[in-house]
Design a protein around this motif. Structure first.
Motif, short mmCIF file in Angstrom:
data_model
loop_
_atom_site.label_atom_id
_atom_site.label_comp_id
_atom_site.label_asym_id
_atom_site.label_seq_id
_atom_site.Cartn_x
_atom_site.Cartn_y
_atom_site.Cartn_z
N PRO A 507 15.87 -31.24 11.84
CA PRO A 507 14.34 -30.30 11.36
C PRO A 507 14.33 -30.11 10.22
CG PRO A 507 15.87 -29.06 13.47
CD PRO A 507 16.83 -30.45 13.14
N ASP A 508 13.12 -30.83 10.36
CA ASP A 508 12.84 -30.49 8.04
C ASP A 508 13.28 -31.95 8.22
OD1 ASP A 508 11.21 -28.83 8.80
OD2 ASP A 508 13.47 -26.94 8.48
N GLY A 509 14.07 -33.11 7.94
CA GLY A 509 14.80 -33.59 7.40
C GLY A 509 13.80 -35.09 7.28
N PRO A 510 14.17 -36.07 7.30
CA PRO A 510 12.88 -37.14 6.66
C PRO A 510 12.76 -37.36 7.89
CG PRO A 510 15.54 -37.59 5.83
CD PRO A 510 15.40 -35.85 6.27
N LEU A 511 11.80 -38.49 7.86
CA LEU A 511 11.46 -39.51 9.66
C LEU A 511 13.05 -40.71 9.71
CD1 LEU A 511 10.00 -40.63 11.77
CD2 LEU A 511 8.91 -41.91 10.67
N ILE A 512 13.65 -40.97 10.05
CA ILE A 512 14.59 -41.65 10.65
C ILE A 512 13.95 -42.98 10.79
CG2 ILE A 512 16.91 -42.28 10.84
CD1 ILE A 512 17.26 -39.92 10.24
N PRO A 514 14.02 -46.78 12.52
CA PRO A 514 14.44 -47.88 13.31
C PRO A 514 15.04 -49.01 12.74
CG PRO A 514 12.75 -48.06 14.50
CD PRO A 514 13.24 -46.90 13.56
N MET A 515 15.93 -50.26 11.96
CA MET A 515 15.98 -50.88 11.10
C MET A 515 14.41 -52.55 12.27
SD MET A 515 20.15 -51.99 12.17
CE MET A 515 20.82 -52.64 10.09
N ASN A 516 14.21 -52.98 10.55
CA ASN A 516 12.92 -53.24 10.57
C ASN A 516 14.00 -55.25 10.10
OD1 ASN A 516 12.82 -53.91 8.06
ND2 ASN A 516 11.28 -51.68 8.73
N SER A 517 14.71 -55.10 9.68
CA SER A 517 15.70 -56.02 9.52
C SER A 517 17.17 -56.30 9.30
CB SER A 517 15.46 -56.63 7.98
OG SER A 517 16.21 -56.14 6.78
N LYS A 518 18.08 -57.01 9.40
CA LYS A 518 19.13 -56.76 9.68
C LYS A 518 19.48 -56.20 8.81
CE LYS A 518 19.90 -61.09 11.27
NZ LYS A 518 21.26 -62.53 11.31
N ARG A 519 18.47 -55.43 7.06
CA ARG A 519 19.22 -54.61 6.92
C ARG A 519 19.45 -53.62 5.76
NH1 ARG A 519 20.52 -59.14 1.52
NH2 ARG A 519 20.93 -57.25 -0.19
N GLY A 520 18.33 -52.97 6.94
CA GLY A 520 17.54 -51.42 6.67
C GLY A 520 16.28 -51.68 7.69
N PRO A 521 16.11 -50.46 7.34
CA PRO A 521 16.45 -48.97 6.49
C PRO A 521 17.34 -48.84 7.30
CG PRO A 521 14.44 -48.20 7.76
CD PRO A 521 15.01 -50.02 8.20
N TYR A 522 18.50 -48.32 6.71
CA TYR A 522 19.32 -46.99 7.62
C TYR A 522 19.52 -45.69 6.96
CZ TYR A 522 22.25 -47.29 3.40
OH TYR A 522 22.24 -47.64 1.57
N PHE A 523 20.39 -44.71 7.52
CA PHE A 523 20.49 -43.20 6.68
C PHE A 523 21.41 -42.90 6.70
CE2 PHE A 523 21.39 -40.49 10.19
CZ PHE A 523 21.21 -41.11 11.61
N HIS A 524 22.00 -42.04 5.58
CA HIS A 524 23.42 -41.01 4.85
C HIS A 524 22.94 -40.42 5.55
CE1 HIS A 524 23.87 -44.04 1.73
NE2 HIS A 524 22.74 -44.01 1.39
N ILE A 525 24.24 -39.61 6.14
CA ILE A 525 24.49 -38.04 6.92
C ILE A 525 25.65 -37.72 5.49
CG2 ILE A 525 25.40 -36.99 8.65
CD1 ILE A 525 25.12 -39.26 9.91
N ASP A 526 24.89 -36.46 5.31
CA ASP A 526 25.47 -36.29 3.29
C ASP A 526 24.92 -34.91 3.89
OD1 ASP A 526 27.48 -35.27 1.65
OD2 ASP A 526 26.55 -36.96 0.32
N LYS A 527 25.47 -33.97 3.19
CA LYS A 527 24.79 -32.26 3.58
C LYS A 527 23.08 -32.31 3.18
CE LYS A 527 26.35 -30.98 -1.57
NZ LYS A 527 27.54 -31.91 -1.43
N ILE A 529 19.91 -35.09 4.63
CA ILE A 529 20.03 -36.47 5.72
C ILE A 529 18.98 -36.96 4.32
CG2 ILE A 529 19.26 -37.82 7.36
CD1 ILE A 529 21.32 -35.94 8.10
N LYS A 530 19.25 -38.36 4.42
CA LYS A 530 18.58 -38.74 3.36
C LYS A 530 18.52 -40.54 3.70
CE LYS A 530 20.14 -39.68 -0.93
NZ LYS A 530 21.30 -39.66 -1.64
N VAL A 531 17.16 -41.24 4.02
CA VAL A 531 17.18 -42.66 4.29
C VAL A 531 17.48 -44.30 3.11
CG1 VAL A 531 15.11 -43.95 5.33
CG2 VAL A 531 15.39 -41.80 5.78
N ASP A 532 18.17 -44.58 3.66
CA ASP A 532 18.16 -45.82 2.25
C ASP A 532 18.01 -47.51 2.42
OD1 ASP A 532 18.86 -46.75 0.01
OD2 ASP A 532 20.93 -46.30 0.17
N ASP A 533 17.67 -48.37 1.74
CA ASP A 533 17.06 -49.17 2.41
C ASP A 533 18.24 -50.43 2.78
OD1 ASP A 533 17.75 -49.35 -0.03
OD2 ASP A 533 16.42 -50.75 -0.82
N ASP A 534 19.07 -50.49 1.69
CA ASP A 534 19.88 -51.70 2.07
C ASP A 534 21.39 -51.98 2.86
OD1 ASP A 534 21.06 -54.35 2.06
OD2 ASP A 534 20.78 -54.65 0.36
#
Ligand SMILES: *[C@@H]1O[C@H](CO)[C@@H](O)[C@H](O)[C@H]1NC(C)=O
Ligand SMILES: *[C@@H]1O[C@H](CO)[C@@H](O)[C@H](O)[C@H]1NC(C)=O
Ligand SMILES: *[C@@H]1O[C@H](CO)[C@@H](O)[C@H](O)[C@H]1NC(C)=O
Length: 558
Positions: A507-512, A514-527, A529-534
């Protein structure tokens, strides 16, 4: 079929008088019954969730297969015969034979049919409902592990049915000769039968058999991959897959020399004619459980390619290309997954090199690299050396400065490369499923570093260690502090939303996405949630981390 089972299931709530003692441990919870069509009645009991105190029902130790002992040892699992008197399912069943845990059990626990361990544990809040089902397979090198470590107290905060299965382990579950007498891959076949059982019976527990998520960590994740690609997995038996820190394309997921292994164990059992396969099979088949466990203590297990029943007809890398199960997949690892391997390597290396000040970083790193060779073609040792170790560090004996590089080396070799290799292989297919990729980065108060053996000897901390994310999903180290509880809630949100909708969300997190290439996107689970690219950035996650000094234990010598 499923809805009929649902209709036929009869529920009684029988209140048993509370015992006179005020000790809460002695309060007997109301028993709950489910009538499984064609199988028999099971009697469970109740418990409560950790955060909101909701009552859930638990049916533990339900046998789904006949005991794989005697003539059934080294045979495909046989469905459990129906029982006529109601079955008490109010405690966990026997753990499957495994030496490390047996050594910690009192001898009176090691009586009777030790192999009768193929049981399911089912947790649900509602019997007359159609809730998503989460089917868990534990980890432990295909050699250790059991269901009672996996508590429902967090996941049952949500409206799901949790199923935790046990399967045959080690020599009894994963050795074989590929012949009809001892085909191999029994542990995998056990999980297939358990999934079949779920299709037939989970409606009686309020589960929706058209919404089954298979998930597993470490070797449980490898088995998840095996279920995805095996042509023998019952059709439509699961609809989403989560693999946590375990990859079916990892070198160690397959056992390339199963016959040599059977011969070795036969010799260790002091049988005769071990070079003859039929004699070796007989020897292993007749050996008492304790003897065969001891004789196989130093063996390692993986899936056997070309088994008689065709569960793994060709190498997993080829099977991935052939599979047509396009279920949504979530795969990932922990930030410092490799520290478990670094720890084991350090322990062994210290035996032969008591003074590491005379050993170069290059020698230590080369030893670590040679313990496990990469088979995913993503990396080779020279590229890793260039990536992680400047020449002046490589030739020094400054292990403390090399620590982040040791971490990343172990991370890549043992977990990250093989996990990226798995998703890469899926991406190469003409039609590939939605794939969500995570890295679990949260360093909380509790850790699994050192597993059950302690970690005081190490000159480094474990970081976000292998299987640390399980602490937040399965109430593995309760109670959690307030900050850690927030992360546990996020984990439960992510895993359950994926099981419910095929998309991980908080809830209230970023839109996660699916990967659209072998390198990403992907996401970090920490305090947060952060989306990342590679995703390839994660190969140097420790070196690049400004806080990597936290991994050092300055008071300890190398
Ligand atoms: C359980 O259901 C079966 C039908 O599947 C029925 O024959 C049997 O009597 C039921 N048992 C109980 C105890 O209700
Ligand atoms: C209820 O759950 C708690 C926490 O997981 C556990 O310690 C306790 O043994 C459980 N009680 C029963 C009856 O299962
Ligand atoms: C990895 O490869 C090296 C060099 O070829 C070899 O010496 C080593 O034994 C291999 N290690 C394993 C675990 O197979």
């Amino acid at each position: 079929m499923a809805s009929i089972t649902g209709l036929l299931s009869i529920i009684y709530l029988v209140l048993i008088p509370v015992s006179c003692s005020n000790d809460p441990e002695n309060i007997i919870s109301p028993d709950v019954r489910v009538n499984l069509s064609g199988q028999g009645v099971v009697i469970g009991n109740t418990n409560t969730t950790s955060w909101t105190g909701q009552t859930y029902m638990q049916f533990r130790g339900i046998p789904y297969a006949e005991s794989p002992s005697g003539e059934l040892r080294f045979k495909p699992p046989v469905p459990r015969k129906p029982w006529s008197t109601p079955l008490q399912a109010n405690d966990y069943g026997r753990i499957c034979p495994q030496l490390f845990e047996y050594n910690r059990l009192s001898p009176d626990k090691l009586k009777g049919d030790l192999e009768d361990c193929l049981t399911l544990n089912i947790f649900t809040k509602k019997l007359n409902a159609k809730q998503p089902v989460m089917f868990h397979m534990h980890g432990g090198r295909l050699q250790d592990g059991f269901a009672s470590d996996y508590r429902a107290d967090y996941l049952l905060e949500k409206d799901i049915v949790l199923v935790v299965t046990q399967y045959r382990l080690g020599i009894l579950g994963f050795s074989g000769t590929k012949s009809p007498d001892m085909s191999g891959n029994f542990g995998l076949m056990d999980t297939m039968l358990a999934l079949h059982w779920v299709q037939d019976h989970i409606a009686a527990f309020g589960g929706d058999n058209s919404k089954v998520t298979v998930f597993g960590e470490s070797s449980g994740g490898k088995l998840g991959g095996a279920l995805l690609i095996s042509p023998k997995t019952p059709p439509s038996s699961f609809h989403r897959l989560i693999t946590q820190s375990g990859s079916i394309v990892d070198e160690r997921s397959t056992n390339m020399e199963p016959l040599a292994q059977v011969t070795r164990v036969c010799h260790a059992l002091k049988c005769e004619d071990c070079e003859r396969i039929d004699r070796a099979q007989q020897c292993l088949k007749r050996a008492p459980v304790m003897d065969i466990l001891k004789a196989s203590e130093s063996e390692r297990y993986g899936l056997i390619i070309g088994d008689h029943y065709g569960t793994m007809p060709v190498h997993p890398v080829i099977l991935i290309e052939q599979t047509n199960k396009n279920v949504p997949i979530m795969a990932g690892f922990t930030k410092h997954d490799g520290s478990i391997a670094l720890g084991f390597f350090y322990d062994d290396f210290k035996v032969s090199h008591p003074n590491l000040n005379t050993v170069t970083v290059g020698d230590f790193a080369t030893g670590l690299m040679h313990r496990k060779n990469d088979t995913t073609a993503l990396i080779n040792n020279n590229v890793m050396t260039r990536l992680l170790f400047p020449a002046n560090l490589w030739h020094s004996s400054d292990h403390r400065r090399a620590l982040p590089a040791y971490f990343d080396l172990a991370n890549i070799l043992y977990f990250k490369s093989a996990t990226v290799g798995f998703t890469n292989k899926l991406f190469e297919k003409a039609v590939y499923p939605p794939i969500y990729f995570y890295t679990f980065d949260y360093a909380g108060e509790k850790t699994k570093f050192g597993l059950d053996m302690g970690n005081a000897q190490y000159p480094f901390n474990g970081g976000v260690h292998h299987s640390d994310e399980l602490i937040y999903l399965f109430a593995m180290k309760p109670p959690l502090n307030a900050k850690d509880t927030e992360v546990a809630k996020k984990m439960v949100d992510l895993w359950v939303s994926f099981a419910m909708t095929g998309v991980p969300q908080v809830p209230d997190g970023p839109l996660i996405s699916p990967m659209n290439s072998k390198r990403g996107p992907y996401f970090h689970i920490d305090k947060e949630i952060k989306v990342d690219d590679d995703i390839l950035k994660e190969f140097t996650a420790t070196i690049d981390d400004p806080n990597n000094k936290n991994l050092d234990r300055p008071s300890k010598i190398w």
